[in-house]
Motif scaffolding. Structure first.
Motif, PDB file in Angstrom:
ATOM      1  N   THR A 181       6.625  -4.280 -15.343  1.00 20.30           N
ATOM      2  CA  THR A 181       6.715  -5.162 -14.979  1.00 20.30           C
ATOM      3  C   THR A 181       8.748  -5.425 -14.508  1.00 20.30           C
ATOM      4  O   THR A 181       9.334  -4.706 -14.549  1.00 20.30           O
ATOM      5  CB  THR A 181       7.028  -6.587 -16.413  1.00 20.30           C
ATOM      6  N   LYS A 182       9.122  -6.428 -12.812  1.00 16.87           N
ATOM      7  CA  LYS A 182       9.731  -5.981 -13.004  1.00 16.87           C
ATOM      8  C   LYS A 182      10.642  -7.915 -12.076  1.00 16.87           C
ATOM      9  O   LYS A 182       9.477  -8.440 -12.243  1.00 16.87           O
ATOM     10  CB  LYS A 182       9.537  -5.449 -11.763  1.00 16.87           C
ATOM     11  N   GLY A 183      11.743  -8.021 -11.841  1.00 21.45           N
ATOM     12  CA  GLY A 183      11.807  -8.912 -10.964  1.00 21.45           C
ATOM     13  C   GLY A 183      11.841  -9.110  -9.482  1.00 21.45           C
ATOM     14  O   GLY A 183      11.641  -9.949  -8.851  1.00 21.45           O
ATOM     15  N   LEU A 184      12.204  -7.925  -8.823  1.00 22.17           N
ATOM     16  CA  LEU A 184      12.811  -8.244  -7.231  1.00 22.17           C
ATOM     17  C   LEU A 184      11.005  -7.815  -7.327  1.00 22.17           C
ATOM     18  O   LEU A 184      10.431  -6.793  -7.924  1.00 22.17           O
ATOM     19  CB  LEU A 184      13.617  -6.509  -6.812  1.00 22.17           C
ATOM     20  N   PRO A 185      10.907  -8.312  -6.076  1.00 19.32           N
ATOM     21  CA  PRO A 185       9.909  -8.717  -5.169  1.00 19.32           C
ATOM     22  C   PRO A 185       8.737  -6.954  -4.722  1.00 19.32           C
ATOM     23  O   PRO A 185       7.727  -6.942  -4.809  1.00 19.32           O
ATOM     24  CB  PRO A 185       9.553  -9.610  -3.939  1.00 19.32           C
ATOM     25  N   LEU A 186       9.019  -6.705  -4.040  1.00 22.33           N
ATOM     26  CA  LEU A 186       9.035  -5.487  -3.085  1.00 22.33           C
ATOM     27  C   LEU A 186       8.761  -3.601  -3.545  1.00 22.33           C
ATOM     28  O   LEU A 186       9.467  -3.659  -4.813  1.00 22.33           O
ATOM     29  CB  LEU A 186      10.189  -5.608  -2.104  1.00 22.33           C
ATOM     30  N   LYS A 187       7.786  -3.719  -3.758  1.00 24.24           N
ATOM     31  CA  LYS A 187       6.782  -2.669  -4.482  1.00 24.24           C
ATOM     32  C   LYS A 187       8.274  -1.183  -4.783  1.00 24.24           C
ATOM     33  O   LYS A 187       7.953  -0.220  -5.315  1.00 24.24           O
ATOM     34  CB  LYS A 187       5.822  -1.812  -4.381  1.00 24.24           C
ATOM     35  N   PHE A 188       8.813  -0.942  -3.480  1.00 25.30           N
ATOM     36  CA  PHE A 188       9.933  -0.003  -3.253  1.00 25.30           C
ATOM     37  C   PHE A 188      11.331   0.285  -4.092  1.00 25.30           C
ATOM     38  O   PHE A 188      11.879   0.475  -4.115  1.00 25.30           O
ATOM     39  CB  PHE A 188      11.329   0.376  -2.178  1.00 25.30           C
ATOM     40  N   THR A 189      11.381  -1.315  -4.876  1.00 25.14           N
ATOM     41  CA  THR A 189      12.318  -1.972  -6.070  1.00 25.14           C
ATOM     42  C   THR A 189      12.125  -1.237  -7.041  1.00 25.14           C
ATOM     43  O   THR A 189      12.708  -1.741  -7.735  1.00 25.14           O
ATOM     44  CB  THR A 189      12.780  -3.092  -5.250  1.00 25.14           C
ATOM     45  N   GLY A 190      12.116   0.008  -7.214  1.00 26.11           N
ATOM     46  CA  GLY A 190      11.927   0.264  -8.630  1.00 26.11           C
ATOM     47  C   GLY A 190      10.443   0.718  -9.274  1.00 26.11           C
ATOM     48  O   GLY A 190      10.258   1.582  -9.840  1.00 26.11           O
ATOM     49  N   GLY A 191       9.679  -0.289  -8.714  1.00 23.17           N
ATOM     50  CA  GLY A 191       8.311   0.032  -9.260  1.00 23.17           C
ATOM     51  C   GLY A 191       7.359   0.921  -9.041  1.00 23.17           C
ATOM     52  O   GLY A 191       7.185   1.797 -10.228  1.00 23.17           O
ATOM     53  N   THR A 192       7.569   0.743  -7.602  1.00 26.35           N
ATOM     54  CA  THR A 192       6.270   2.678  -7.736  1.00 26.35           C
ATOM     55  C   THR A 192       7.133   3.791  -8.393  1.00 26.35           C
ATOM     56  O   THR A 192       6.374   4.780  -9.005  1.00 26.35           O
ATOM     57  CB  THR A 192       6.457   2.620  -5.624  1.00 26.35           C
ATOM     58  N   ARG A 193       8.444   4.004  -8.821  1.00 26.79           N
ATOM     59  CA  ARG A 193       9.290   4.803  -8.913  1.00 26.79           C
ATOM     60  C   ARG A 193       9.495   5.096 -10.650  1.00 26.79           C
ATOM     61  O   ARG A 193       8.984   6.206 -11.127  1.00 26.79           O
ATOM     62  CB  ARG A 193      10.739   5.103  -8.018  1.00 26.79           C
ATOM     63  N   ALA A 194       9.548   4.095 -10.946  1.00 30.46           N
ATOM     64  CA  ALA A 194       9.257   4.317 -12.742  1.00 30.46           C
ATOM     65  C   ALA A 194       7.762   4.212 -12.519  1.00 30.46           C
ATOM     66  O   ALA A 194       7.117   4.935 -13.760  1.00 30.46           O
ATOM     67  CB  ALA A 194       9.545   2.411 -12.997  1.00 30.46           C
ATOM     68  N   ILE A 195       6.670   4.045 -12.361  1.00 31.47           N
ATOM     69  CA  ILE A 195       5.092   3.935 -12.468  1.00 31.47           C
ATOM     70  C   ILE A 195       4.313   5.863 -11.679  1.00 31.47           C
ATOM     71  O   ILE A 195       4.422   6.566 -12.667  1.00 31.47           O
ATOM     72  CB  ILE A 195       3.966   3.349 -11.285  1.00 31.47           C
ATOM     73  N   MET A 200       6.795   8.033 -15.203  1.00 24.85           N
ATOM     74  CA  MET A 200       5.854   7.688 -16.519  1.00 24.85           C
ATOM     75  C   MET A 200       4.572   8.949 -16.226  1.00 24.85           C
ATOM     76  O   MET A 200       3.996   9.636 -16.738  1.00 24.85           O
ATOM     77  CB  MET A 200       4.866   6.273 -16.598  1.00 24.85           C
ATOM     78  N   LYS A 201       4.123   8.425 -15.231  1.00 20.83           N
ATOM     79  CA  LYS A 201       2.619   8.998 -14.389  1.00 20.83           C
ATOM     80  C   LYS A 201       2.900  10.380 -14.892  1.00 20.83           C
ATOM     81  O   LYS A 201       2.377  11.333 -15.480  1.00 20.83           O
ATOM     82  CB  LYS A 201       2.190   9.110 -13.107  1.00 20.83           C
ATOM     83  N   LYS A 202       3.940  10.617 -14.454  1.00 18.87           N
ATOM     84  CA  LYS A 202       4.599  12.550 -14.332  1.00 18.87           C
ATOM     85  C   LYS A 202       4.841  13.064 -15.109  1.00 18.87           C
ATOM     86  O   LYS A 202       4.350  14.193 -16.116  1.00 18.87           O
ATOM     87  CB  LYS A 202       6.167  12.636 -13.671  1.00 18.87           C
ATOM     88  N   ILE A 203       5.422  12.033 -16.330  1.00 21.62           N
ATOM     89  CA  ILE A 203       6.061  12.227 -17.734  1.00 21.62           C
ATOM     90  C   ILE A 203       4.344  12.535 -18.795  1.00 21.62           C
ATOM     91  O   ILE A 203       4.591  13.963 -19.352  1.00 21.62           O
ATOM     92  CB  ILE A 203       6.768  11.659 -18.481  1.00 21.62           C
ATOM     93  N   CYS A 204       3.547  11.776 -18.711  1.00 19.97           N
ATOM     94  CA  CYS A 204       1.940  11.759 -19.537  1.00 19.97           C
ATOM     95  C   CYS A 204       1.425  12.341 -18.552  1.00 19.97           C
ATOM     96  O   CYS A 204       0.557  13.421 -19.775  1.00 19.97           O
ATOM     97  CB  CYS A 204       1.447  10.029 -19.146  1.00 19.97           C
ATOM     98  N   GLU A 205       0.968  13.024 -17.817  1.00 20.31           N
ATOM     99  CA  GLU A 205       0.485  14.403 -17.068  1.00 20.31           C
ATOM    100  C   GLU A 205       1.132  15.315 -17.491  1.00 20.31           C
ATOM    101  O   GLU A 205      -0.301  16.046 -17.765  1.00 20.31           O
ATOM    102  CB  GLU A 205       0.572  14.181 -15.447  1.00 20.31           C
ATOM    103  N   SER A 206       2.634  15.876 -17.573  1.00 13.46           N
ATOM    104  CA  SER A 206       2.931  16.759 -18.022  1.00 13.46           C
ATOM    105  C   SER A 206       2.368  16.731 -20.059  1.00 13.46           C
ATOM    106  O   SER A 206       2.228  18.298 -20.297  1.00 13.46           O
ATOM    107  CB  SER A 206       4.411  16.721 -18.277  1.00 13.46           C
ATOM    108  N   PRO A 237       9.206  -2.377 -18.733  1.00 11.08           N
ATOM    109  CA  PRO A 237      10.126  -2.873 -17.412  1.00 11.08           C
ATOM    110  C   PRO A 237      11.061  -2.610 -16.890  1.00 11.08           C
ATOM    111  O   PRO A 237      10.582  -0.671 -17.128  1.00 11.08           O
ATOM    112  CB  PRO A 237      11.148  -3.241 -18.113  1.00 11.08           C
ATOM    113  N   VAL A 238      10.944  -2.271 -15.083  1.00 13.72           N
ATOM    114  CA  VAL A 238      11.822  -1.342 -14.557  1.00 13.72           C
ATOM    115  C   VAL A 238      13.343  -1.873 -15.221  1.00 13.72           C
ATOM    116  O   VAL A 238      13.513  -2.696 -14.756  1.00 13.72           O
ATOM    117  CB  VAL A 238      11.888  -1.796 -13.011  1.00 13.72           C
TER     118      VAL A 238
END
Length: 155
Positions: free
Chosen positions: A100-114, A117-123, A70-71
């Protein structure tokens, strides 16, 4: 057949319910799929900054991995962040990520959370093969079905 681990942190069961539907679809395609939970010591309501993960899932036996979280507060849930940082290697693993997130807009944390996660996994050497987001508003089932369709062709 691919051995896939769906590693999920879920406090309200929304993120976990997506994992269950994804597991079913991937199993129908002939894959071996396990869901493992990332749980915090003392329960899944963070009470302090000193979060510890209880029996962290081992990713070494999986060829493919899907991480779900979740975000929280416009960012990646702290338990998932700590868990991912503790993984020693994701070298040559195919990894998909969803939040998963409750707020509808992608910029409300979803894009940042992904992104986190990507940065940690790629590292850790992961090959990111897909990302998606489920907003828990409107036609949630349609959002989940789209994620399942997207991820089912990756593995």
């Amino acid at each position: 057949m691919v051995k896939i681990g769906i590693i999920v942190h879920s406090q309200t069961n929304n993120t976990y319910s997506v994992a269950e539907k994804l597991q079913k679809k991937l199993q129908e395609a002939g894959n071996e799929v396990n869901i493992e939970k990332v749980n915090m010591v003392g329960g899944n309501k963070p009470q302090s900054k000193d979060i510890q993960i209880e029996n962290p899932p081992d990713v070494t036996g999986y060829e493919g991995l899907i991480f779900g979280s979740p975000v929280h507060a416009f960012s990646l849930a702290p338990a998932m962040k700590i868990y991912l940082e503790q993984i020693s290697s994701l070298q040559d693993k195919r990894v998909a990520i969803y939040v998963t997130k409750g707020l509808p807009l992608k910029f409300t944390g979803g894009t940042r959370a992904i992104g986190q996660m990507k940065k940690i996994c790629e590292s850790k050497g992961a090959n990111i093969v897909g990302t998606d987001m489920v907003v828990w508003r409107g036609d949630v089932d349609k959002n989940i079905d789209a994620l399942i369709q997207k991820f089912s062709v990756i593995f």
